[in-house]
Design a protein around this motif. Sequence first.
Motif, short mmCIF file in Angstrom:
data_model
loop_
_atom_site.label_atom_id
_atom_site.label_comp_id
_atom_site.label_asym_id
_atom_site.label_seq_id
_atom_site.Cartn_x
_atom_site.Cartn_y
_atom_site.Cartn_z
N SER A 143 2.57 -1.27 5.30
CA SER A 143 3.84 -1.58 6.50
C SER A 143 4.69 -0.63 6.05
O SER A 143 5.32 0.06 7.58
CB SER A 143 4.66 -2.89 5.89
OG SER A 143 3.71 -4.11 6.09
N LEU A 144 4.75 0.22 5.08
CA LEU A 144 6.70 1.41 4.92
C LEU A 144 5.47 2.20 5.96
O LEU A 144 6.33 3.25 6.50
CB LEU A 144 6.38 1.48 3.43
CG LEU A 144 7.33 0.54 2.81
CD1 LEU A 144 7.65 0.25 1.65
CD2 LEU A 144 8.79 0.62 3.43
N ASN A 145 4.13 2.34 5.69
CA ASN A 145 3.71 3.58 6.26
C ASN A 145 3.41 3.12 8.12
O ASN A 145 4.02 3.99 8.92
CB ASN A 145 2.14 4.24 5.81
CG ASN A 145 1.48 4.87 6.75
OD1 ASN A 145 0.05 4.85 7.48
ND2 ASN A 145 1.80 5.88 6.53
N MET A 146 3.73 2.13 8.47
CA MET A 146 3.63 1.73 9.99
C MET A 146 4.70 1.77 10.16
O MET A 146 4.91 2.03 11.20
CB MET A 146 3.23 0.02 9.85
CG MET A 146 1.52 0.03 9.89
SD MET A 146 0.94 -1.67 9.92
CE MET A 146 -0.89 -1.58 9.63
N MET A 147 5.48 1.20 9.79
CA MET A 147 7.15 2.01 10.30
C MET A 147 7.66 3.25 9.99
O MET A 147 9.07 3.71 10.49
CB MET A 147 8.47 1.25 9.18
CG MET A 147 8.02 -0.23 8.85
SD MET A 147 8.90 -0.94 7.78
CE MET A 147 10.15 -0.55 7.98
N GLY A 148 6.59 4.28 9.29
CA GLY A 148 7.24 5.76 9.39
C GLY A 148 8.03 5.90 8.17
O GLY A 148 8.36 7.12 8.38
N ILE A 149 8.01 4.72 7.61
CA ILE A 149 9.36 5.86 6.06
C ILE A 149 8.35 6.26 5.10
O ILE A 149 9.19 6.77 4.26
CB ILE A 149 9.26 4.29 5.57
CG1 ILE A 149 10.45 3.18 6.01
CG2 ILE A 149 9.91 3.98 4.46
CD1 ILE A 149 10.72 2.44 6.02
N PHE A 150 7.38 6.25 4.60
CA PHE A 150 6.60 6.28 3.97
C PHE A 150 4.60 7.38 4.69
O PHE A 150 4.29 6.82 5.86
CB PHE A 150 5.25 5.76 2.49
CG PHE A 150 6.22 5.24 1.80
CD1 PHE A 150 7.89 4.98 2.02
CD2 PHE A 150 5.36 4.15 1.71
CE1 PHE A 150 8.23 4.19 0.50
CE2 PHE A 150 6.75 3.76 -0.05
CZ PHE A 150 7.73 4.12 -0.44
N PRO A 151 4.70 8.24 4.95
CA PRO A 151 4.00 9.50 5.54
C PRO A 151 2.51 8.72 4.89
O PRO A 151 1.11 9.10 5.65
CB PRO A 151 4.30 10.86 4.86
CG PRO A 151 6.07 11.19 4.54
CD PRO A 151 5.70 9.85 3.69
N PRO A 191 5.93 6.05 -3.57
CA PRO A 191 4.91 7.21 -2.45
C PRO A 191 4.94 7.53 -3.27
O PRO A 191 4.99 8.56 -4.65
CB PRO A 191 6.61 7.40 -1.39
CG PRO A 191 7.91 7.80 -2.23
CD PRO A 191 7.59 6.66 -2.81
N PHE A 192 3.64 8.15 -2.93
CA PHE A 192 2.23 8.86 -3.62
C PHE A 192 1.97 10.06 -1.90
O PHE A 192 1.75 10.11 -1.17
CB PHE A 192 1.47 8.87 -3.56
CG PHE A 192 1.18 7.84 -5.26
CD1 PHE A 192 1.92 8.50 -6.14
CD2 PHE A 192 0.55 6.62 -5.67
CE1 PHE A 192 2.17 7.67 -7.03
CE2 PHE A 192 1.19 5.47 -6.61
CZ PHE A 192 1.65 6.39 -7.13
N GLU A 194 8.56 12.80 -4.04
CA GLU A 194 9.80 12.37 -4.96
C GLU A 194 10.96 13.10 -2.91
O GLU A 194 11.54 11.93 -3.32
CB GLU A 194 10.50 13.76 -5.13
CG GLU A 194 11.67 13.83 -6.14
CD GLU A 194 12.14 14.60 -6.72
OE1 GLU A 194 13.76 15.27 -7.20
OE2 GLU A 194 11.70 15.13 -7.40
N THR A 195 10.54 13.36 -2.43
CA THR A 195 11.01 13.23 -1.23
C THR A 195 11.43 12.39 -0.41
O THR A 195 12.18 12.03 0.15
CB THR A 195 10.90 14.12 -0.10
OG1 THR A 195 10.75 15.95 -0.96
CG2 THR A 195 11.66 14.78 1.05
N THR A 196 10.00 11.59 -0.17
CA THR A 196 9.63 10.18 0.81
C THR A 196 10.70 8.99 -0.28
O THR A 196 11.21 8.63 0.26
CB THR A 196 8.41 9.90 0.90
OG1 THR A 196 7.92 10.58 1.88
CG2 THR A 196 9.04 8.70 1.15
#
Length: 293
Positions: A256-264, A13-14, A21-23
């Motif tokens: 996909s990770l963004n759509m899932m709310g895992i990556f902002p 994640p960027f 780092e937190t994500t």
Amino acid sequence: MELRGAFTALSTPFKDGQIDETTYRDFIEWQIEQGIDGLVPCGTTGEAATLTHEEQGRIIKICVEQAKGRVPVIAGAGSNSTREAIELTKMAKDAGADAALQITPYYNKPTPGGLVEHFKAIAAEASMPFVIYNVPGRTGLNLLPEHLKMITDAVPEAIAVKEATGNLNQGAQVIEQCGKDFNLLSGDDFTVLPLLSVGGCGVISVISNIMPAAMSGMCKAFFNKDHEKALDLSLKMAPVNRAMFMETNPIPVKTSLNMMGIFPEASFRLPIVPMQEDNKPKLKKILKEAGVI
């Protein structure tokens, strides 16, 4: 060292162009909670090609720290420059990684003898378990089983291969050449289940970024001889697997990770760009049908 089960080729994640780092720590924790068997930072899916060496070392260190020994960490440390691969492998070893993922040198297209000397040189300077990464679609070179055997004979550190040709015959020949105790890992999510049946021990996976429980569960079911359950999970993942490659990896998986709310954010580093707008609804539909979102 035995490598068994599903290992996630972690997406990076960027935020504002820098490592988030937190994500990343939260993502690693979620992967472990979901039952993943191992973690692979700084591979193709992690956009290692656009990371500085300092960033790569930091990402590996974060992953090792967050994993806390609960699952093995295989750190991406390869390069088409032997000197750079040595530096990266030293970094991975110093960070406490359990093994290093070593891609065959891309663009250079070395001879079999050159491949042997490349891995011998890395092992001489930074001895640790190696997972050789064979991905001819990105390197322009297919590491044939007989040449892999040359490497494993000369370099005891080479304990595994990530086989990403999608060629089951070639995968079977790896076991034939290197023996049943050699760690054959799929690098192609479409062929994990059949590769397990010819002697594979697991997968370094893209889809497990978003479906870790399913991919890990499929491997566990196979090893427990519950082949019906393994097939059911394979079929459940099949349409999502295809979606993960509707554009260049890692565009679909990070989106996909963004759509899932895992990556902002679903942000990338050039020359990788965000997903085309007309593909986003298609991806969302597939993820919804699979129960991912």
